[in-house]
Design a protein around this motif. Structure first.
Motif, PDB file in Angstrom:
ATOM      1  N   ASP A  14      26.205  39.696  52.480  1.00  0.00           N
ATOM      2  CA  ASP A  14      27.551  40.111  52.102  1.00  0.00           C
ATOM      3  C   ASP A  14      28.443  38.892  51.885  1.00  0.00           C
ATOM      4  O   ASP A  14      29.270  38.874  50.959  1.00  0.00           O
ATOM      5  N   ALA A  15      28.289  37.875  52.721  1.00  0.00           N
ATOM      6  CA  ALA A  15      29.089  36.658  52.579  1.00  0.00           C
ATOM      7  C   ALA A  15      28.735  35.909  51.300  1.00  0.00           C
ATOM      8  O   ALA A  15      29.604  35.283  50.677  1.00  0.00           O
ATOM      9  N   ILE A  16      27.469  35.971  50.899  1.00  0.00           N
ATOM     10  CA  ILE A  16      27.063  35.335  49.643  1.00  0.00           C
ATOM     11  C   ILE A  16      27.720  36.034  48.454  1.00  0.00           C
ATOM     12  O   ILE A  16      28.209  35.389  47.518  1.00  0.00           O
ATOM     13  N   VAL A  17      27.746  37.366  48.480  1.00  0.00           N
ATOM     14  CA  VAL A  17      28.408  38.121  47.404  1.00  0.00           C
ATOM     15  C   VAL A  17      29.900  37.804  47.395  1.00  0.00           C
ATOM     16  O   VAL A  17      30.508  37.597  46.326  1.00  0.00           O
ATOM     17  N   ARG A  18      30.511  37.736  48.567  1.00  0.00           N
ATOM     18  CA  ARG A  18      31.939  37.416  48.630  1.00  0.00           C
ATOM     19  C   ARG A  18      32.228  36.028  48.077  1.00  0.00           C
ATOM     20  O   ARG A  18      33.238  35.816  47.387  1.00  0.00           O
ATOM     21  N   ALA A  19      31.343  35.071  48.363  1.00  0.00           N
ATOM     22  CA  ALA A  19      31.540  33.714  47.854  1.00  0.00           C
ATOM     23  C   ALA A  19      31.533  33.712  46.330  1.00  0.00           C
ATOM     24  O   ALA A  19      32.328  33.006  45.691  1.00  0.00           O
ATOM     25  N   HIS A  20      30.641  34.504  45.734  1.00  0.00           N
ATOM     26  CA  HIS A  20      30.596  34.593  44.270  1.00  0.00           C
ATOM     27  C   HIS A  20      31.882  35.209  43.723  1.00  0.00           C
ATOM     28  O   HIS A  20      32.458  34.711  42.737  1.00  0.00           O
ATOM     29  N   ILE A  21      32.341  36.264  44.351  1.00  0.00           N
ATOM     30  CA  ILE A  21      33.558  36.930  43.898  1.00  0.00           C
ATOM     31  C   ILE A  21      34.761  35.994  44.029  1.00  0.00           C
ATOM     32  O   ILE A  21      35.600  35.899  43.126  1.00  0.00           O
ATOM     33  N   GLU A  22      34.842  35.263  45.128  1.00  0.00           N
ATOM     34  CA  GLU A  22      35.963  34.355  45.343  1.00  0.00           C
ATOM     35  C   GLU A  22      35.925  33.156  44.393  1.00  0.00           C
ATOM     36  O   GLU A  22      36.951  32.768  43.834  1.00  0.00           O
ATOM     37  N   ASP A  23      34.720  32.576  44.207  1.00  0.00           N
ATOM     38  CA  ASP A  23      34.619  31.328  43.454  1.00  0.00           C
ATOM     39  C   ASP A  23      34.528  31.551  41.949  1.00  0.00           C
ATOM     40  O   ASP A  23      34.940  30.659  41.180  1.00  0.00           O
ATOM     41  N   GLU A  24      33.972  32.673  41.513  1.00  0.00           N
ATOM     42  CA  GLU A  24      33.728  32.879  40.079  1.00  0.00           C
ATOM     43  C   GLU A  24      34.561  33.992  39.462  1.00  0.00           C
ATOM     44  O   GLU A  24      34.740  34.027  38.248  1.00  0.00           O
ATOM     45  N   LEU A  25      35.064  34.925  40.276  1.00  0.00           N
ATOM     46  CA  LEU A  25      35.788  36.075  39.735  1.00  0.00           C
ATOM     47  C   LEU A  25      37.227  36.136  40.236  1.00  0.00           C
ATOM     48  O   LEU A  25      37.846  37.206  40.214  1.00  0.00           O
ATOM     49  N   ASP A  26      37.732  35.001  40.705  1.00  0.00           N
ATOM     50  CA  ASP A  26      39.120  34.922  41.192  1.00  0.00           C
ATOM     51  C   ASP A  26      39.398  35.908  42.309  1.00  0.00           C
ATOM     52  O   ASP A  26      40.530  36.388  42.462  1.00  0.00           O
ATOM     53  N   GLY A  27      38.361  36.247  43.071  1.00  0.00           N
ATOM     54  CA  GLY A  27      38.535  37.125  44.216  1.00  0.00           C
ATOM     55  C   GLY A  27      38.679  38.581  43.864  1.00  0.00           C
ATOM     56  O   GLY A  27      38.978  39.405  44.745  1.00  0.00           O
ATOM     57  N   LYS A  28      38.453  38.935  42.591  1.00  0.00           N
ATOM     58  CA  LYS A  28      38.656  40.307  42.156  1.00  0.00           C
ATOM     59  C   LYS A  28      37.325  40.966  41.783  1.00  0.00           C
ATOM     60  O   LYS A  28      36.530  40.389  41.053  1.00  0.00           O
TER      61      LYS A  28
END
Length: 327
Positions: free
Chosen positions: A310-324
């Motif tokens: 879950d933390a890996i998915v969150r890192a992708h969302i935060e770093d590549e999708l502006d947290g959205k």
């Protein structure tokens, strides 16, 4: 401090470069020069005051390694490689780049002679291990790869240890987990689907899953990969002794667990974008890969990774999708 990055145009190379430019220093020393190299032209980071030299060539060609180290970089990050699927499909190319190129680079440092001893960070892979394997794989387990890529990386590890023992450079080899979620377009790595089944659904696109949901693998985010590299470049290598190669910490997760992490982050609609299409070649390659590790030694030395997928998915969302999370 002069830093050379081979593979600077790749995803991890670009993220490492961004971190170095942001920090402006490494291990408490100001970065005074950056040399960036890849087989395709790398790009200088925008707005940096650090002098940057750009170079594009096949570093395995005669004379190229010598040219790259002629400026005596203090730290060399060797990220350049032919990825797993391509190394398996093209035997000659894999050995030329992953083995011969690495040896040329090591010898180019050696040719400069006394008075020059850079920190050399070599990106290896968990592919140096092959079945049958215990679960989890301990730090002391033998390397017996079942792919050409894994074999090339294992030889690179042995050479790094010997050249470090001989005082030619101060080497640290880090066995990277599969880096997931990789942003951008898919590459030719056999492991690419691990990122694809998260990245594409989050972007509203279909993803192909070529293996069973029960396949388990070892993962870390791009964010963690950069942290591994920085720590390897700054660690007191006296703590390593003669054991210069380390398995990095990560997250052991099945494909099914990956998919459930995607569902928790983005809902059923994202999961529905995964299409199962078995690929016997990918299944065969992945079947010989390690699945989980007891990376106790790296953890004790201060290397850190995510606690769960879950933390890996969150890192992708935060770093590549502006947290959205897209709808």
């Amino acid at each position: 401090m002069h830093i050379l990055i081979l593979g600077a145009a790749g995803m991890v190379g670009r993220k490492l470069l961004a971190r170095l430019v942001k920090d402006g220093s490494l291990g408490g020393e100001t970065i005074s020069r950056l040399t960036l190299h890849d087989v395709v032209p790398p790009e200088a980071p925008p707005g940096t005051a650090i002098p940057v030299s750009l170079s594009a060539s096949d570093f395995s060609d005669p004379g190229e390694a010598e040219r790259l180290v002629a400026g005596r970089p203090d730290v060399i990050f060797h990220l350049a490689a032919i990825v797993s699927g391509e190394a398996e499909a093209d035997f000659d190319k894999g050995y030329r780049i992953n083995l011969d190129g690495t040896r040329r680079l090591y010898d180019a440092v050696r040719a400069i002679g006394e008075g020059y001893k850079p920190r050399f960070v070599f990106t290896s892979s968990v592919a140096v291990f092959g079945a049958p394997m215990p679960e989890p794989i301990p730090d002391e387990y033998l390397t017996a790869p079942l792919t050409s890529y894994g074999t090339q990386k294992a030889i690179g590890e042995l050479l790094l240890s010997d050249y470090s023992r001989r005082g030619i450079f101060d080497g640290v080899g880090i066995r990277l987990p599969t880096i997931c979620v990789r942003p951008g377009k898919p590459n030719k790595a056999a492991s690419g689907f691990f990122s694809g089944i998260i990245r594409e659904p989050l972007a509203g696109q279909e993803a192909v899953l070529p293996v069973s949901d029960q396949v388990r693998h070892w993962h870390a985010s791009p964010r963690s990969a950069v942290g591994f590299l920085i720590h390897a470049a700054t660690i007191d290598t006296k703590r390593l002794g003669d054991r210069r190669n380390l398995t990095m910490p990560g997250v052991g997760a099945t494909v099914a667990e990956q998919i459930e992490a995607l569902r928790r982050a983005a809902g059923d609609a994202a999961v529905a974008r995964i299409r199962r299409e078995p690929d016997p070649t990918i299944e065969r390659i992945v079947a010989g890969w390690p699945r989980t590790f007891d990376a106790r030694r790296a953890l004790e030395l201060g290397f850190q990774a995510e606690p769960d997928f879950d933390a890996i998915v969150r890192a992708h969302i935060e770093d590549e999708l502006d947290g959205k999370v897209p709808a």
